[in-house]
Design an enzyme around this catalytic site. Structure first.
Site, PDB file in Angstrom:
ATOM      1  CG  ASP A   1      -2.233  -0.670   1.014  1.00  0.00           C
ATOM      2  OD1 ASP A   1      -2.671  -0.763  -0.148  1.00  0.00           O
ATOM      3  OD2 ASP A   1      -2.836  -1.112   2.006  1.00  0.00           O
ATOM      4  CB  ILE A   2       3.561   2.389   2.265  1.00  0.00           C
ATOM      5  CG1 ILE A   2       2.686   2.437   3.526  1.00  0.00           C
ATOM      6  CG2 ILE A   2       4.589   3.523   2.298  1.00  0.00           C
ATOM      7  CD1 ILE A   2       3.416   2.096   4.811  1.00  0.00           C
TER       8      ILE A   2
END
Length: 420
Positions: free
Chosen positions: A185-186
């Site tokens: 996600d990051i």
């Protein structure tokens, strides 16, 4: 449970310092992790980010259970700094009209809804590009916006599993292990931010915006890195290697008398430095069984046992001091508490507190990006749900109080919800 750490107030940015993204207007339809991570970076460097939230609970992370302060979760506070929250019920036609008005004035739109949602609302790129041809429109999804998997929902750990990324994490004798923090996600948020900035640079040259797309699955595959490339070159499936890639005994975790540490002697030069200058055991670098990385890997069990026996004879601090003096890569294996209270974190000014409208103050982990000429803006805590609805409608769109009242009556902001 440890007490909440006391953090220093943040030192304000230099007066008059220019702002990297001053004047850039972003309409943010994202929630959870990847999208908010992207738009927070834009907001940190001065973009005006207007976060559109469902009046019924807002961003899902607002209610995450990891920790909260005055009703705001750690997840939400960590991903929504410097944004303004507008509560819109997009199932209401009047709310969709407001969203279109905002998009018409925007430089950037970012969305990470499931496939087809923005089109159903008439807010997809095809629907809005003709009225704002300079718009950079970024879509973040699990498997892309086109193709046979576009309709599939997906989450960080699912793409870790499906991309091959998870298969490399863990120990050879155990099952695959997901990375704890949401690394896909990051990384997707970071990549989306890069894509947006690239498209803005292209807009300056070409005079028009474009649709850009980032998918979690694509990012996860890319993050297999040279292990994925090695498979393409030799057809060998990379197996899990725990803390020692390729079984190298000179890379990994060792235990001192009082705690663990990690060393990373990835080449012959560093291994020789470790065993001769730090351990005073030149025999562990001599002879055909230890002279090369390939040989050490073949004899890793015997070498690792020798190293472990030596390291178990002294304190961690003494070993780390000796290795740093010899320029051998090593570091303490810390918990979050130890890392966040470390000298490195203090020296780098990583952790401060900033004001919050209901909690008084909240912790802030500073952005890792540092620009000398255009530093980050002074951070403002993540907004309350719908905190800026009326302000944005008045100042950005020029709506008067009568029009705002009519929209509220129509349910555009949710049932009986007042924006600040």
């Amino acid at each position: 449970m440890s007490a909440r750490p006391q953090l220093p107030d943040r030192v304000p940015r230099a007066k008059g310092a220019p702002v990297a993204l001053d004047g850039l207007k972003v309409v943010d339809f994202t929630r959870v992790v990847a999208g908010p991570a992207c738009t927070q970076t834009l907001a940190d460097f001065g973009a005006e980010v207007i976060k559109i939230e469902n009046p019924d609970g807002g961003d899902d992370t607002r209610s995450y259970e990891n920790a909260d302060l005055a009703g705001e979760s750690a997840a939400f506070v960590s991903l929504n700094r410097n944004k303004r929250s507008v509560a819109l019920d997009l199932t209401v036609p009047e709310a969709r009209d407001i969203a279109r008005d905002l998009i018409g004035r925007a430089d950037v739109v970012v969305e990470n809804f499931s496939a087809g949602v923005m089109a159903r609302f008439g807010l997809d790129y095809a629907s809005v590009a003709s009225t704002n041809p300079r718009l950079v429109y970024c879509s973040i999804s699990a498997y892309g916006r086109e193709g046979p998997f576009a309709a599939r929902s997906g989450f960080d750990p699912i793409t870790q599993a499906e991309s091959g990324f998870m298969s490399m994490n863990g120990f050879p004798e155990g099952p695959p292990v997901r990375a704890g923090p949401p690394v896909i996600d990051i990384a997707t948020g970071m990549s989306a931010c890069n894509a947006i900035l690239l498209a803005l640079l292209a807009r300056d040259r070409l005079g028009r915006g474009q649709h850009v797309e980032v998918a979690l699955f694509d990012i996860a595959m890319a993050m297999t890195g040279f292990y994925g490339m090695a498979y393409l070159m030799n057809g060998v499936n990379q197996s899990r290697f725990g803390n020692s890639p390729n079984g190298s005994a000179s890379i990994g975790i060792y235990d001192a008398v009082d705690g663990p540490f990690y060393i990373a002697c990835a080449n012959d030069r560093l291994h020789r430095r470790l065993v001769t200058e730090v351990l005073a055991r030149p025999d562990l670098a001599a002879g055909p069984e230890y002279a090369s990385r390939r040989a050490r890997t073949a004899n890793k069990d015997r070498l690792r046992a020798s190293l472990a026996a030596i390291f178990a004879q002294d304190l961690r601090e003494n070993w780390i001091t000796k290795m740093k003096a010899a320029n051998v890569p090593a570091g303490y294996l810390r918990t979050i508490e130890e890392a966040f209270n470390s000298r490195e974190a203090r020296a780098r000014h990583r952790l401060v507190q900033i004001a919050h409208p209901t909690a008084g103050s909240v912790p802030n982990i500073e952005t890792p990006l540092q620009l000398g000429l255009t530093p980050v803006v002074d951070p403002v805590a993540a907004p309350l749900l719908g905190e800026h609805t009326k302000t944005v409608l008045r100042k950005t769109l020029g709506y008067d109080d009568a029009r705002i009242a009519t929209l509220a009556e129509a349910g555009a902001f949710g049932v009986k919800r007042d924006g600040g």
